[in-house]
Write an enzyme that holds these catalytic residues in place. Structure first.
Site, PDB file in Angstrom:
ATOM      1  N   GLY A  18       1.009  -1.066   0.207  1.00  0.00           N
ATOM      2  CA  GLY A  18       0.014   0.052   0.030  1.00  0.00           C
ATOM      3  C   GLY A  18       0.778   1.511   0.216  1.00  0.00           C
ATOM      4  O   GLY A  18       2.396   1.240   0.143  1.00  0.00           O
ATOM      5  N   CYS A  67       4.832  -6.648   1.865  1.00  0.00           N
ATOM      6  CA  CYS A  67       5.440  -5.218   1.640  1.00  0.00           C
ATOM      7  C   CYS A  67       4.645  -4.227   3.473  1.00  0.00           C
ATOM      8  O   CYS A  67       5.185  -4.767   4.026  1.00  0.00           O
ATOM      9  CB  CYS A  67       5.109  -4.527   0.516  1.00  0.00           C
ATOM     10  SG  CYS A  67       5.637  -2.461   0.155  1.00  0.00           S
ATOM     11  N   TYR A  68       3.760  -2.933   2.676  1.00  0.00           N
ATOM     12  CA  TYR A  68       3.116  -2.526   3.674  1.00  0.00           C
ATOM     13  C   TYR A  68       1.777  -3.239   4.449  1.00  0.00           C
ATOM     14  O   TYR A  68       2.010  -3.648   5.848  1.00  0.00           O
ATOM     15  CB  TYR A  68       2.090  -1.635   3.232  1.00  0.00           C
ATOM     16  CG  TYR A  68       1.080  -1.067   3.975  1.00  0.00           C
ATOM     17  CD1 TYR A  68       1.241   0.393   4.183  1.00  0.00           C
ATOM     18  CD2 TYR A  68      -0.342  -1.764   4.437  1.00  0.00           C
ATOM     19  CE1 TYR A  68       0.523   0.622   4.885  1.00  0.00           C
ATOM     20  CE2 TYR A  68      -1.186  -0.454   5.842  1.00  0.00           C
ATOM     21  CZ  TYR A  68      -0.321   0.366   6.074  1.00  0.00           C
ATOM     22  OH  TYR A  68      -1.462   0.772   6.460  1.00  0.00           O
ATOM     23  N   HIS A 127       8.238  -8.083  -2.916  1.00  0.00           N
ATOM     24  CA  HIS A 127       6.944  -8.493  -3.427  1.00  0.00           C
ATOM     25  C   HIS A 127       7.284  -9.647  -4.971  1.00  0.00           C
ATOM     26  O   HIS A 127       7.622  -9.803  -5.771  1.00  0.00           O
ATOM     27  CB  HIS A 127       6.740  -7.339  -4.858  1.00  0.00           C
ATOM     28  CG  HIS A 127       6.182  -5.959  -4.084  1.00  0.00           C
ATOM     29  ND1 HIS A 127       5.038  -5.675  -3.367  1.00  0.00           N
ATOM     30  CD2 HIS A 127       6.646  -5.037  -3.757  1.00  0.00           C
ATOM     31  CE1 HIS A 127       4.834  -4.381  -3.038  1.00  0.00           C
ATOM     32  NE2 HIS A 127       6.034  -4.093  -3.188  1.00  0.00           N
ATOM     33  N   GLU A 174       4.826 -11.396  -5.972  1.00  0.00           N
ATOM     34  CA  GLU A 174       3.649 -10.972  -6.933  1.00  0.00           C
ATOM     35  C   GLU A 174       4.133 -11.209  -8.292  1.00  0.00           C
ATOM     36  O   GLU A 174       3.780 -11.183  -9.865  1.00  0.00           O
ATOM     37  CB  GLU A 174       2.357 -10.469  -7.005  1.00  0.00           C
ATOM     38  CG  GLU A 174       2.721  -9.070  -6.261  1.00  0.00           C
ATOM     39  CD  GLU A 174       3.473  -8.489  -5.233  1.00  0.00           C
ATOM     40  OE1 GLU A 174       3.993  -9.303  -4.204  1.00  0.00           O
ATOM     41  OE2 GLU A 174       2.803  -7.234  -5.113  1.00  0.00           O
ATOM     42  N   ASP A 214     -14.493 -10.951 -24.492  1.00  0.00           N
ATOM     43  CA  ASP A 214     -15.811 -11.348 -22.776  1.00  0.00           C
ATOM     44  C   ASP A 214     -17.042 -11.772 -23.415  1.00  0.00           C
ATOM     45  O   ASP A 214     -17.216 -12.386 -23.230  1.00  0.00           O
ATOM     46  CB  ASP A 214     -15.458  -9.984 -22.721  1.00  0.00           C
ATOM     47  CG  ASP A 214     -14.403  -9.571 -21.716  1.00  0.00           C
ATOM     48  OD1 ASP A 214     -13.841 -10.410 -22.033  1.00  0.00           O
ATOM     49  OD2 ASP A 214     -14.287  -7.914 -21.627  1.00  0.00           O
ATOM     50  N   LYS A 274      -9.211 -11.314 -16.935  1.00  0.00           N
ATOM     51  CA  LYS A 274      -9.031 -11.441 -18.382  1.00  0.00           C
ATOM     52  C   LYS A 274      -8.602 -12.620 -19.283  1.00  0.00           C
ATOM     53  O   LYS A 274      -9.005 -13.421 -19.636  1.00  0.00           O
ATOM     54  CB  LYS A 274      -8.464 -10.298 -18.804  1.00  0.00           C
ATOM     55  CG  LYS A 274      -8.918 -10.835 -20.931  1.00  0.00           C
ATOM     56  CD  LYS A 274     -10.279  -9.741 -20.615  1.00  0.00           C
ATOM     57  CE  LYS A 274     -10.233  -9.528 -22.667  1.00  0.00           C
ATOM     58  NZ  LYS A 274     -11.027  -8.560 -23.213  1.00  0.00           N
TER      59      LYS A 274
END
Ligand code: XMP
Length: 512
Positions: free
Chosen positions: A56, A83-84, A171, A173, A229, A368
Site C-alpha cells: 500500500g 510490503c505494507y 513483492h 507477485e 468477453d 481476463k
C-alpha cells in the site's frame, strides 16, 4: 463463488492487489480481493483458508493509515503480509516500523538466513527480489524470527511459524522476484493447505450450474460484439441453457473486415446458437453523414446501437435475462463483490440501465486471462480468444473527420492488411493493438508516371498493459516495409504510409 476455502487478499490500496489474486489463482486456488475494513466476523463467515495482506502507498504509522482488525491475527488462519502488509504485521504484533530514509526500489539482493519456512522456495542464499518501500521494519515482535535481510532493510522477511504468520518486505507477485511464484504457491498450497480446485473445468462446471439455477426455463438475450468477453459469456450461457439463448449481433458496418461473417460462422455455424444478425450498416452510415466531431460520432453510434437492440428485444418480447460480460476487475472497481448493482455501461455496447432485464454475468469472478483460458476450453478459436481490444464505435473513430462509404471502404481494406501482416509476422499477441487510421488530409504523390492526390494511411501499433498508458511498438522495418508496400499497391485511394511513434501520454491510442 463462495470464499469458503479461498484465499482472501486484503487490499491496502496497492497497485499489485489484482496481481496477487491472479498469482493465487494460477496456483489453482480461488482468491478474492477484500477491503482492509473487513471485520473479524466477516472473515469468520467467509471461512478462507488463508489471508494475504497487500502492499500500500501509506506509512503504517501515519495517522489514519489503513489497518486491520487485530483480532484477525488470533483466528489461526495463516497470514502472509507483503510490503505494507508485512509492516502492518510487525506493527500490530509489537515490532517497530520506521521511516529510515533508506528505501529500496526495484531489483534488490536479499540475504536469506533461514530457509525452513516461507523462504524454502528460494534456491540460493542470496536472492534477487523486487522491492518498493521507503519505510522499514527495524525490530520484529516477540516470537518472530528474521529470515532474510537486505542492505537497506534489516528485516526483509519475518515469520512466526507456530502462528503461521509471515511477512516479506519484497513483492513475490512480481515476475522480477526470483522464486516469487513458488513462494506464493508454498504459502497457499502447503502452509494454508488450500485445495487446488480452481481449474478451467471446475470454473465452467460451477458457472454452468449457476446459470441454470438463475435462468430456470426462462429466455436469455446476449449482445455479441465480436470481442472475447461477450463470446465467452455467450458460449457459457449456451452450454448451460442451449436454445433458451438468443444472441444479437448488430452489424454497424464499422467493424473490422470479415468480423460479421466470423461471428455468424462461429455462433450460428459451429455452436448452433439462435443468432439474429441485424444488418444496420445503412442506418449507421446515414446517421453519421456530415458528422466530424469524435464525441458526436461516439454518441450517435452508442444511441443507435441501443435503439436497434431495444427494438429487437421488444419484438422478441419474452426474454427476461440479459447476459453481460462483466469481469472481476469491473466488480472490484465498482465497489467489490458485495456491490449488487453493476454499471451496465461497462459492457456489450453500453446498454441502458432502465432496460427491464435480469442480468446474467458469468464472468463476474474472472480475470481476463482466465476468460481466455476457459474460452479455449469451451472450444472457441484462438482467433477469437486473442482478439485485440477494439473500440465500441469501431472504425468510425479511426476515420478522422466524416465517415463516408468511400472512406470506410479504404480504411477497412487498409486495416485488414495491417492485421494480416502483423499476424503473419507473429506479433499479433504481443501487441496490445495494431491498426490503420485514415486522416482527413490528402497529399501529392507519383505512381506509374502519374501525379496522384490521395489519402495517407497512418499505421498505429502499441504495447500496453491496460490501455491507461501505452508505448509505440518498435515494429521491425521489414514488417513496416511489407505493410507500406501492400497498402499502396492494393488499396485504391492511398498513396502514402506513415507510422505513428507517439506514446500515451501524450497521445491516446486511438486518433479520435
Ligand atoms: P484511448 O484512445 O483513449 O483508448 O487511448 C484506450 C482504449 O480504449 C479503447 N477505446 C474505446 N473503447 N469505446 C470503447 O469501447 C470507445 O469509445 C473507445 N475509445 C477508445 C481503445 O481502443 C483503447 O483500447
Amino acid at each position: 463463488m463462495s470464499s469458503n476455502g479461498a484465499i482472501l487478499v486484503v487490499d491496502f490500496g496497492a497497485q499489485y492487489s489484482q496481481l496477487i489474486a491472479r498469482r493465487v489463482r494460477e496456483a489453482n486456488v480461488y482468491s478474492e480481493i477484500v477491503s482492509y475494513e473487513i471485520t473479524e466476523r466477516e472473515i469468520k463467515d467467509r471461512a478462507p483458508v488463508g489471508i494475504i495482506l497487500s502492499g500500500g502507498p501509506k506509512s503504517v504509522h501515519q495517522p489514519g493509515a489503513p489497518s486491520l482488525d487485530p483480532n484477525i491475527f488470533g483466528l489461526g488462519i495463516p497470514i502472509l503480509g507483503i510490503c505494507y502488509g508485512a509492516q502492518l504485521i510487525a506493527q500490530i504484533e509489537g515490532g517497530t516500523v520506521l521511516k529510515t530514509g533508506r528505501g529500496e526500489y526495484g531489483r534488490t539482493t536479499i540475504e536469506v538466513n533461514d530457509r525452513s519456512g516461507i523462504l524454502a522456495c528460494l534456491a540460493r542464499q542470496e536472492s534477487q527480489v523486487w522491492m518498493s518501500h521507503s519505510d522499514s521494519i527495524v525490530s520484529v515482535p516477540d516470537g518472530y524470527k528474521i529470515s532474510a535481510s537486505s542492505l537497506q532493510a534489516p528485516v526483509a522477511a519475518l515469520e512466526n511459524a507456530s502462528k503461521k504468520i509471515y511477512g516479506v518486505q519484497f513483492h513475490p507477485e512480481v515476475v522480477h522476484t526470483d522464486g516469487g511464484r513458488e513462494l506464493i504457491n508454498l504459502f497457499v498450497r502447503e502452509i494454508c493447505g488450500a485445495t487446488p480446485n480452481w481449474t478451467s473445468a471446475s470454473i465452467i462446471e460451477a458457472s454452468v450450474a449457476k446459470i441454470r439455477s438463475q435462468v430456470g426455463d426462462g429466455k436469455v438475450l446476449c449482445a455479441l460484439s465480436g470481442g472475447v468477453d461477450s463470446a465467452v459469456a455467450a458460449t457459457l450461457v449456451h452450454r448451460a441453457v442451449g436454445e433458451q439463448l438468443t444472441c444479437v449481433f448488430v452489424d454497424t458496418g464499422l467493424m473490422r473486415k470479415g468480423e460479421a461473417d466470423e461471428v455468424e460462422a462461429l455462433f450460428a455455424g459451429k455452436f448452433h446458437v439462435e443468432l439474429i444478425m441485424a444488418d444496420e450498416k445503412d442506418r449507421f452510415l446515414s446517421k453519421l453523414q456530415g458528422v466530424e466531431d469524435p464525441e458526436s460520432k461516439r454518441k450517435i453510434i452508442g444511441e443507435n446501437f441501443i435503439r436497434v437492440f431495444e427494438s429487437i428485444a421488444k419484438k422478441l418480447g419474452d426474454h427476461k435475462f440479459l447476459v453481460q460480460g462483466t469481469l472481476y476487475p469491473d466488480v472490484i472497481e465498482s465497489g467489490g463483490q458485495d456491490a449488487a448493482i453493476i454499471k451496465t455501461h461497462h459492457n456489450v455496447g453500453g446498454l441502458p440501465e432502465d432496460m427491464d432485464f435480469k442480468l446474467i454475468e458469468p464472468l463476474r469472478d474472472l480475470f481476463k486471462d482466465e476468460v481466455r483460458t476457459i474460452g479455449l476450453e469451451l472450444g472457441l478459436s484462438e482467433e477469437i480468444i486473442w482478439r485485440q481490444p477494439f473500440p465500441g464505435p469501431g472504425l468510425a473513430v479511426r476515420i478522422v473527420g466524416e465517415v463516408t462509404k468511400e472512406r470506410l471502404d479504404i480504411l477497412s481494406a487498409a486495416d485488414a492488411i495491417v492485421v494480416e501482416e502483423v499476424k503473419s509476422y507473429g506479433l499479433w499477441k504481443e501487441l496490445w493493438q495494431s491498426f490503420a487510421v485514415l486522416p482527413a488530409v490528402r497529399s501529392v504523390g507519383v505512381m506509374g508516371d502519374e501525379r496522384t492526390y490521395a489519402y495517407p494511411i497512418i499505421v498505429r501499433a502499441v504495447t500496453s498493459e491496460d490501455a491507461m498508458t501505452a508505448d509505440w511498438a518498435r515494429l521491425p522495418f521489414e514488417l513496416l516495409d511489407r505493410i507500406a508496400n501492400r497498402l499502396i499497391n492494393e488499396v485504391a485511394g492511398v498513396n502514402r504510409v506513415a507510422y505513428d511513434i507517439t506514446s500515451k501520454p501524450p497521445g491516446t491510442i486511438e486518433w479520435e
